[in-house]
Write a protein that holds these residues in place. Structure first.
Motif, PDB file in Angstrom:
ATOM      1  N   TYR B  32      11.365   5.252-130.886  1.00 16.76           N
ATOM      2  CA  TYR B  32      11.035   5.080-129.480  1.00 16.76           C
ATOM      3  C   TYR B  32      12.211   5.706-128.737  1.00 16.76           C
ATOM      4  CZ  TYR B  32       7.562   1.498-130.790  1.00 16.76           C
ATOM      5  OH  TYR B  32       6.500   0.819-131.317  1.00 16.76           O
ATOM      6  N   PHE B  34      14.070   7.297-125.086  1.00 16.00           N
ATOM      7  CA  PHE B  34      14.175   7.057-123.649  1.00 16.00           C
ATOM      8  C   PHE B  34      15.223   7.987-123.036  1.00 16.00           C
ATOM      9  CE2 PHE B  34      12.010   2.953-123.999  1.00 16.00           C
ATOM     10  CZ  PHE B  34      12.288   2.585-125.302  1.00 16.00           C
ATOM     11  N   TYR B  36      17.563   7.578-119.554  1.00 15.67           N
ATOM     12  CA  TYR B  36      17.964   6.772-118.403  1.00 15.67           C
ATOM     13  C   TYR B  36      18.921   7.593-117.548  1.00 15.67           C
ATOM     14  CZ  TYR B  36      16.162   2.372-120.386  1.00 15.67           C
ATOM     15  OH  TYR B  36      15.357   1.359-120.869  1.00 15.67           O
ATOM     16  N   LYS B  49       9.888   7.769-121.143  1.00 24.28           N
ATOM     17  CA  LYS B  49       9.947   7.194-122.480  1.00 24.28           C
ATOM     18  C   LYS B  49       8.920   7.876-123.373  1.00 24.28           C
ATOM     19  CE  LYS B  49       6.606   3.693-121.144  1.00 24.28           C
ATOM     20  NZ  LYS B  49       6.383   2.318-120.688  1.00 24.28           N
ATOM     21  N   PHE B  51       6.798   6.826-126.878  1.00 23.20           N
ATOM     22  CA  PHE B  51       6.504   5.863-127.925  1.00 23.20           C
ATOM     23  C   PHE B  51       5.627   6.505-129.001  1.00 23.20           C
ATOM     24  CE2 PHE B  51       8.929   3.057-125.834  1.00 23.20           C
ATOM     25  CZ  PHE B  51       8.416   1.912-125.244  1.00 23.20           C
ATOM     26  N   PHE B  90      21.575   9.436-119.800  1.00 19.99           N
ATOM     27  CA  PHE B  90      21.720   8.879-121.132  1.00 19.99           C
ATOM     28  C   PHE B  90      20.396   8.963-121.885  1.00 19.99           C
ATOM     29  CE2 PHE B  90      25.903   7.043-120.829  1.00 19.99           C
ATOM     30  CZ  PHE B  90      26.065   6.774-119.484  1.00 19.99           C
ATOM     31  N   GLY B  96      14.512  -1.231-134.365  1.00 23.93           N
ATOM     32  CA  GLY B  96      14.090  -2.607-134.586  1.00 23.93           C
ATOM     33  C   GLY B  96      12.724  -2.831-133.996  1.00 23.93           C
ATOM     34  N   THR B  97      12.038  -3.755-134.558  1.00 26.22           N
ATOM     35  CA  THR B  97      10.703  -4.066-134.061  1.00 26.22           C
ATOM     36  C   THR B  97      10.576  -5.569-133.942  1.00 26.22           C
ATOM     37  OG1 THR B  97       9.827  -4.131-136.308  1.00 26.22           O
ATOM     38  CG2 THR B  97       9.664  -2.037-135.138  1.00 26.22           C
ATOM     39  N   GLY B  98       9.458  -5.970-133.453  1.00 22.63           N
ATOM     40  CA  GLY B  98       9.236  -7.395-133.361  1.00 22.63           C
ATOM     41  C   GLY B  98       9.807  -7.970-132.091  1.00 22.63           C
ATOM     42  N   THR B  99      10.538  -9.011-132.199  1.00 24.86           N
ATOM     43  CA  THR B  99      10.926  -9.754-131.011  1.00 24.86           C
ATOM     44  C   THR B  99      12.013  -9.080-130.202  1.00 24.86           C
ATOM     45  OG1 THR B  99      12.464 -11.027-132.363  1.00 24.86           O
ATOM     46  CG2 THR B  99      10.289 -11.977-131.980  1.00 24.86           C
ATOM     47  N   ALA B 100      12.793  -8.248-130.799  1.00 30.02           N
ATOM     48  CA  ALA B 100      13.851  -7.612-130.018  1.00 30.02           C
ATOM     49  C   ALA B 100      14.201  -6.290-130.662  1.00 30.02           C
ATOM     50  CB  ALA B 100      15.086  -8.490-129.950  1.00 30.02           C
ATOM     51  N   SER B 101      14.418  -5.311-129.835  1.00 30.20           N
ATOM     52  CA  SER B 101      14.882  -4.037-130.355  1.00 30.20           C
ATOM     53  C   SER B 101      16.046  -3.598-129.502  1.00 30.20           C
ATOM     54  CB  SER B 101      13.771  -2.997-130.326  1.00 30.20           C
ATOM     55  OG  SER B 101      13.281  -2.827-129.026  1.00 30.20           O
ATOM     56  N   LYS B 102      17.085  -3.113-130.139  1.00 30.18           N
ATOM     57  CA  LYS B 102      18.261  -2.720-129.385  1.00 30.18           C
ATOM     58  C   LYS B 102      18.222  -1.224-129.123  1.00 30.18           C
ATOM     59  CE  LYS B 102      21.363  -1.887-133.280  1.00 30.18           C
ATOM     60  NZ  LYS B 102      22.644  -2.272-133.918  1.00 30.18           N
ATOM     61  N   LEU B 103      18.783  -0.850-127.996  1.00 28.57           N
ATOM     62  CA  LEU B 103      18.908   0.547-127.641  1.00 28.57           C
ATOM     63  C   LEU B 103      20.247   1.075-128.143  1.00 28.57           C
ATOM     64  CD1 LEU B 103      17.634   0.504-123.954  1.00 28.57           C
ATOM     65  CD2 LEU B 103      16.519   1.629-125.876  1.00 28.57           C
ATOM     66  N   PHE B 105      22.562   4.239-127.502  1.00 27.50           N
ATOM     67  CA  PHE B 105      22.699   5.286-126.494  1.00 27.50           C
ATOM     68  C   PHE B 105      23.536   6.453-126.999  1.00 27.50           C
ATOM     69  CE2 PHE B 105      20.968   3.570-122.569  1.00 27.50           C
ATOM     70  CZ  PHE B 105      20.910   2.206-122.819  1.00 27.50           C
TER      71      PHE B 105
END
Lengths: 111, 115
Positions: B32, B34, B36, B49, B51, B90, B96-103, B105
């Motif tokens: 994924y 992005f 910014y 973005k 996906f 940036f 990561g998938t599921g409940t949280a994914s970190k970016l 940069f």
């Protein structure tokens, strides 16, 4: 009506003090984050919470402690501040596998 | 581990000229991606973005980016730059998938626009 809001925007404090930064999001997101931007503008994740549960905890000194009283709030408490903690701290929120929305940042200066 | 490289630290373009900011990523799965933008003293605003689906994505403020899997790139483009586009840009990859994914940069590209 700000989507992700942080307070304060600026924070100047002496070494050794304890300080908190507050973050609130009104987007109904389940996940919230803290990112740190250093003096070279490099952004790195610190923590992530999902529905008040800590999900991501990167290598961050124990002096940093996040707290999420509910899924709309994620606060960052920092103990015994050091000169190296000076940075811009960004709060962000997202839903599962969607883009993150960022707050305006809190510029922390430790003197 | 995922990583993002933005080879250009600083770019200067004339107002009205075209712009391309480079971004290369390293990630084992389908990323994924992005872009910014950060104006001085401001937070990060999402430009666009990727996906899945169409590899050419349109964003706000007239920006677009193209995902090229074979080159592991996600370059940002704008046909005609305005003075107000001067900012830090940036590129980021979500891991990561599921409940949280970190970016994760990239180091950012500072865009300066001359009149």
């Amino acid at each position: 009506d700000t989507a992700v809001s942080q307070t304060p925007k600026y924070l100047v404090t002496q070494m050794g003090n304890d300080k908190s930064i507050k973050c609130e999001q009104n987007l109904g997101h389940d996940t919230m984050y803290w990112y740190k931007q250093d003096s070279k503008k490099f952004l790195k994740i610190m923590f992530s919470y999902n529905n008040k549960e800590l999900i991501i905890n990167e290598t961050v000194p124990n002096r940093f402690s996040p707290k999420s009283p509910d899924k709309a709030h994620l606060n960052l408490h920092i103990n015994s501040l050091e000169l190296g903690d000076s940075a811009v701290y960004f709060c962000a929120s997202s839903q599962v596998e969607t883009e993150a929305f960022f707050g305006q940042g809190t510029r922390l200066t430790v003197v | 581990a995922q990583s993002v490289t933005q080879p250009d630290i600083h770019i200067t373009v004339s107002e009205g000229a075209s712009l391309e900011l480079r971004c290369n990523y390293s990630y084992g799965a389908t990323p994924y991606l992005f872009w910014y933008v950060q104006s001085p003293g401001q937070g990060l605003q999402l430009l666009l973005k990727y996906f899945s689906g169409d590899t050419l994505v349109q964003g706000i403020k007239g920006f677009e980016a193209e995902f090229k899997r074979s080159q592991s790139s996600f370059n940002l483009r704008k046909p005609s730059v305005h003075w107000s586009d001067a900012a830090e840009y940036f590129c980021a990859v979500a891991a990561g998938t599921g409940t949280a994914s970190k970016l994760t940069f990239g180091t950012g590209t500072r865009l300066q626009v001359t009149l």
